[in-house]
Structure formats: C-alpha cells, structure tokens
Write a protein that holds these residues in place. Structure first.
Motif, mmCIF file in Angstrom:
data_model
loop_
_atom_site.group_PDB
_atom_site.id
_atom_site.type_symbol
_atom_site.label_atom_id
_atom_site.label_comp_id
_atom_site.label_asym_id
_atom_site.label_seq_id
_atom_site.Cartn_x
_atom_site.Cartn_y
_atom_site.Cartn_z
ATOM 1 N N GLN A 79 -5.726 -1.713 2.636
ATOM 2 C CA GLN A 79 -5.046 -1.430 3.674
ATOM 3 C C GLN A 79 -5.738 -0.136 4.644
ATOM 4 N N ARG A 123 10.244 4.864 6.832
ATOM 5 C CA ARG A 123 9.546 6.362 6.944
ATOM 6 C C ARG A 123 9.074 6.556 8.324
ATOM 7 N N LYS A 176 0.527 -5.516 9.309
ATOM 8 C CA LYS A 176 1.733 -5.043 8.706
ATOM 9 C C LYS A 176 2.406 -3.781 9.770
ATOM 10 N N ASP A 223 8.533 -6.828 3.772
ATOM 11 C CA ASP A 223 8.913 -5.492 2.975
ATOM 12 C C ASP A 223 9.998 -4.599 3.654
ATOM 13 N N SER A 224 10.447 -3.495 2.969
ATOM 14 C CA SER A 224 11.397 -2.728 3.232
ATOM 15 C C SER A 224 12.738 -2.745 2.425
ATOM 16 N N GLY A 225 13.011 -2.155 1.468
ATOM 17 C CA GLY A 225 14.261 -2.477 0.797
ATOM 18 C C GLY A 225 14.379 -3.026 -0.130
ATOM 19 N N HIS A 255 8.242 0.217 7.536
ATOM 20 C CA HIS A 255 7.607 1.065 6.538
ATOM 21 C C HIS A 255 8.484 1.608 5.648
ATOM 22 N N GLY A 256 9.328 0.889 5.188
ATOM 23 C CA GLY A 256 10.452 1.576 4.386
ATOM 24 C C GLY A 256 11.211 2.520 4.814
ATOM 25 N N SER A 259 -4.019 1.752 -0.542
ATOM 26 C CA SER A 259 -3.888 2.398 0.776
ATOM 27 C C SER A 259 -5.195 3.085 1.101
ATOM 28 N N PRO A 267 0.925 -1.194 -0.150
ATOM 29 C CA PRO A 267 0.074 -0.122 0.032
ATOM 30 C C PRO A 267 0.742 1.285 -0.166
ATOM 31 N N GLY A 311 7.348 -1.476 -2.401
ATOM 32 C CA GLY A 311 6.596 -0.323 -2.511
ATOM 33 C C GLY A 311 7.329 0.698 -3.422
ATOM 34 N N ARG A 312 8.260 1.275 -3.306
ATOM 35 C CA ARG A 312 8.799 2.355 -4.053
ATOM 36 C C ARG A 312 9.261 1.646 -5.435
ATOM 37 N N ARG A 318 14.502 -3.789 -4.095
ATOM 38 C CA ARG A 318 14.805 -3.243 -5.250
ATOM 39 C C ARG A 318 15.011 -4.386 -6.518
ATOM 40 N N THR A 346 -2.343 -1.677 9.225
ATOM 41 C CA THR A 346 -1.101 -1.138 9.392
ATOM 42 C C THR A 346 -0.815 -0.750 10.984
ATOM 43 N N GLY A 381 0.276 5.357 0.047
ATOM 44 C CA GLY A 381 -0.587 6.559 -0.137
ATOM 45 C C GLY A 381 -0.192 7.684 -1.225
ATOM 46 N N TYR A 431 -5.721 2.258 7.862
ATOM 47 C CA TYR A 431 -5.118 3.222 9.109
ATOM 48 C C TYR A 431 -6.303 3.293 9.892
HETATM 49 C C1 FNR Z 1 4.322 4.038 2.031
HETATM 50 N N1 FNR Z 1 3.983 2.898 2.846
HETATM 51 C C2 FNR Z 1 2.643 2.825 3.431
HETATM 52 N N2 FNR Z 1 2.017 1.893 4.110
HETATM 53 C C3 FNR Z 1 0.958 1.676 4.438
HETATM 54 O O1 FNR Z 1 0.537 0.930 5.166
HETATM 55 N N3 FNR Z 1 0.078 2.935 3.990
HETATM 56 C C4 FNR Z 1 0.398 3.864 3.304
HETATM 57 O O2 FNR Z 1 -0.396 4.706 2.904
HETATM 58 C C5 FNR Z 1 1.858 3.825 2.907
HETATM 59 N N4 FNR Z 1 2.072 4.822 2.147
HETATM 60 C C6 FNR Z 1 3.461 4.909 1.702
HETATM 61 C C7 FNR Z 1 3.751 5.988 0.843
HETATM 62 C C8 FNR Z 1 5.276 6.065 0.072
HETATM 63 C C9 FNR Z 1 5.355 7.062 -0.782
HETATM 64 C C10 FNR Z 1 6.113 4.929 0.610
HETATM 65 C C11 FNR Z 1 7.476 4.722 -0.205
HETATM 66 C C12 FNR Z 1 5.797 4.113 1.271
HETATM 67 C C13 FNR Z 1 4.854 1.655 3.358
HETATM 68 C C14 FNR Z 1 4.811 0.625 2.254
HETATM 69 O O3 FNR Z 1 3.599 0.097 2.163
HETATM 70 C C15 FNR Z 1 5.879 -0.378 2.424
HETATM 71 O O4 FNR Z 1 5.907 -0.621 3.646
HETATM 72 C C16 FNR Z 1 7.216 0.243 1.812
HETATM 73 O O5 FNR Z 1 7.362 1.181 0.929
HETATM 74 C C17 FNR Z 1 8.278 -0.999 1.840
HETATM 75 O O6 FNR Z 1 9.703 -0.261 1.600
HETATM 76 P P1 FNR Z 1 10.171 -0.154 -0.003
HETATM 77 O O7 FNR Z 1 9.635 -1.346 -0.924
HETATM 78 O O8 FNR Z 1 9.428 1.105 -0.653
HETATM 79 O O9 FNR Z 1 11.650 -0.148 0.220
#
Ligand code: FNR
Length: 383
Positions: free
Chosen positions: A128, A279, A252, A307-309, A276-277, A107, A78, A330-331, A311, A156, A80, A130
C-alpha cells in the motif's frame, strides 16, 4: 485460555494486552466518530433472507481477487504501526494470511519493512502506497516493492491530509512510545508486550526511516504527515504512479460514484470502496451504504472491493450480496494480532470464514460467488 467464538472476544483480550496508546490508535475514528460508528450500525440495518429445504452440501467460500485465487474474498487491509500491536506484527499477519490463502497488504507506515516481510514470508504480498512530496522517495519505494515481488500496488487516495483523531493527540502517539509516566504505568500491567518488543529491533517505521526527507522524529504522526504527504495528488500524478509501477493497481478510498467512474475509466484493476474505517472524513456515509450507487455506476467496468466496518462473516456476506467482489478487514485482524500474535490473526480469519460459511448455508447458498441482492432486504435509503 478463554474460548474465542467471535471477533469481539479477540478485541477484549487485545484491549488487556496492548498499551492503551496503540489500542486507542486502532479503536478510534476521526472527530466525532460518527462515520466510524455508522460503518458498523449500517451493516446491522441490512437483513438477510432465510431459505430452507435447499441442499447445503459442498459449499465453498473460494473466489478470486484481481485474478488471484483466495480461500475467501477477505484480504487483510493495510494498517500502519501493525508492528506496535505485536512485535514483528506485519510478518506475523503476513504469515497467517499466506497460510490461510488470503492477500496481505503491507502499509507504507509499517514497522517491518517491505524487505523484512519479503524475506520472512517468501511469498508475494500487496504493498500500500501513501504518496509523499519527496519524488526520490516515491520512486525508490515503488522500486523496492517491485524488487520484493509485490503482486499489487494498493494506492490510498483518501489520506493526503490527516483527519484528526483526538485520542492520538492526547496520547502523544509515537513509535516506539515515549516513556512518559502514564505510559510506564500502563506498561506495568502490559509487561508481556514490553518483553516481546525488547526482543525485536523492529520498533521504528521500517519503510520510511532514513528514506523520506525530514524523517528522524516521527513523534508527532500528524505533523509529520502534514509535512511529508503530497497534498497535490491528482489524477495526473496517479497516472505517473501507475506508469512507474506497471503492475496490478488497486485504488483505495473511493466512496463516491463519480470518483468511481473516473477510477474505472483510468484502468484500475480494482477499487476499494472505503472511508478508511471512519478515520478520515467524519460525516461521510458508510461504505456499505455507498456501495449500491457505486455498483450501479461501475459494477460492469471494474472489480469492486469494500472495507470499513466488517467485523463478521455476516458482514462479508452482506457486502458480497450487495455487489462487492471482495472485502478487507482492518481492525478485526488487528484485534487478533494484539491478542495472540499470528495465531490470533489466523483465529480472526477462521471466525470470519466459519460465520460466512454457516450464514451462506442458512441463506440457501452453496457458492460465495452466487450471492446477490436476492439474499438481502436492503433499507430503502441505501438505494
Ligand atoms: C488503517 N487504515 C490504513 N489504510 C491505509 O491505506 N494505510 C494505512 O497505513 C492505514 N493505517 C490504518 C491504521 C489503523 C489502526 C486502522 C484501523 C486503519 C485503513 C484500513 O486499511 C482500512 O481501510 C480500515 O481499517 C477498514 O475499516 P475496519 O475494517 O477497520 O472497520
């Protein structure tokens, strides 16, 4: 048309096409971004064991996620504001995922609404959630996800309060963007994006506008989150959501073995090991580094996703070999979407599947489900 061979190629095109505000939104982590960076650099520290003279014909990347068949164990996470990276971006990403045969997760903070995506794709997707303070909204959105036939709820847990991302504050992140002078100067070189946006009405947060109390001005995403998200979310409230939903539930944002034990005992269908990547909690360990401890704690009790990282297909292989049942990007798919719309998401998925397939072969494996620690050399400090 440039030749695209890897996810970084998509990222380079994405950077040129999409307004700086949305590129920065995706491409940043919280505070010092140390966790964001380590999510990638820790993958690079894991080494693969090369095998030769093994029959590599008849390979398969097919697997399952929470009992659903997938073309490869890689779902779209997911994200946003996906619909700000490309007009109707959630629909484009969902269509690409449907055709490829992997799950798409919508999301709460998406631009296209649950109903928009359901009508356009005619295909089940995951939603997903919130958790907001506003109980009426919470119940209504769960009901909307049910009505749209969403086949899993991804709840999440790691963002009840927002980890600060400096660039978003400095850029005045909003959807749609406020047309300040710097934004207009940026848009002058990204007019294709602007033209695309003019052709859609979906430029606001489709799931929340007109629903959650106090929405109307989401111009400051961070203050809006602080007002709306429920800081009292605990396991009792999660149980209530589980009961309201009644379907498949994925938790998550687990990055700790004790939390993983509670989640497994709680009866989740899967957990996503995630920070959360990068974040949210800056300074947290990368999820790939936490994976061995979490597999040891609950690997036999609950399906573990990560997830997270990620590529590349090599990263996917490493996560699976370390004990994850499946992964999310994600990214990596956002780069594709911003670069080339639906075709770019498909390209991102193809790149990752090809890398996964070839790397499997060179590791002497034919079936993605047979990957294991025997394929890896894991740094001692991960164990
Ligand atoms: C996210 N992620 C995220 N997770 C979630 O549960 N709800 C959301 O709305 C969002 N929004 C969001 C926006 C952006 C721009 C990013 C990059 C990430 C987190 C996402 O679901 C996921 O956990 C990460 O993106 C995983 O890391 P990678 O793959 O981006 O490195």
């Amino acid at each position: 048309m440039p030749v695209i061979t890897c996810i970084d190629d998509l990222k380079a095109i994405y950077r040129r096409r999409v307004p700086r505000m949305f590129y920065d939104y995706a491409e940043s982590g919280s505070y010092t971004e140390s966790t964001f960076r380590e999510n990638s650099s820790d993958f690079a520290r894991i080494k693969l064991r090369q095998k030769v003279a093994v029959d590599m014909t008849g390979r398969t990347t097919e697997s399952t996620m929470i009992g659903q068949k997938v073309a490869m164990p890689v779902a779209l996470a997911p994200v946003g504001l996906t619909g700000m990276q490309s007009a109707d971006g959630e629909i484009k990403a969902a269509q690409a995922a449907k055709k490829f045969g992997v799950p798409f997760t919508l999301s709460t903070m998406s631009i296209c609404s649950i109903e928009d995506v359901a009508a356009a794709t005619q295909h089940p997707f995951w939603f997903q959630l919130y958790v907001m303070r506003d109980q009426e909204f919470l119940e209504a959105i769960i009901e909307r996800a049910k009505r749209a036939n969403c086949s899993a709820l991804v709840l999440t847990l790691d963002l009840q309060i927002l980890g600060q991302r400096h660039k978003d504050l400095k850029n005045g992140l909003s959807a749609p963007p406020k047309l300040t002078l710097p934004v207009m100067m940026d848009l002058a070189t990204k007019w294709r994006w602007g033209l695309e946006m003019l052709q859609t009405k979906r430029r606001f947060f489709g799931n929340i506008v007109g629903h959650a109390k106090g929405v109307g001005d989401t111009s400051s995403l961070s203050s809006w989150t602080a007002e709306q998200f429920d800081p009292q979310l605990d396991w009792n409230k999660i149980a209530r959501i589980r009961d309201l939903w009644g379907g498949k539930l994925i938790l998550k944002g687990i990055n700790d073995p004790d939390d993983a034990r509670i989640a497994a005992d709680f009866g989740a269908d899967a957990i996503i090991v995630s920070n959360h990547g990068g974040r949210q909690l800056d300074g947290a360990a990368s999820s790939i580094r936490m994976l061995p401890e979490i597999v040891e704690a609950v690997g036999d009790k609950v399906e573990i996703h990560l997830d997270s990282g990620i590529r590349s297909g090599q990263d996917v292989l490493k996560a699976l070999a370390m004990g994850a049942h499946a992964t999310y990007i994600g990214r990596a798919f956002i780069y594709g979407l911003g670069a080339m719309g639906e075709a770019g998401v498909t390209k991102a998925l193809e790149v990752i599947r090809n890398e996964l397939d070839i790397t499997m072969a060179l590791c002497g494996e034919r079936d993605v489900r047979n990957l294991g620690r025997h394929n890896l050399m894991i740094p001692r400090d991960f164990l």
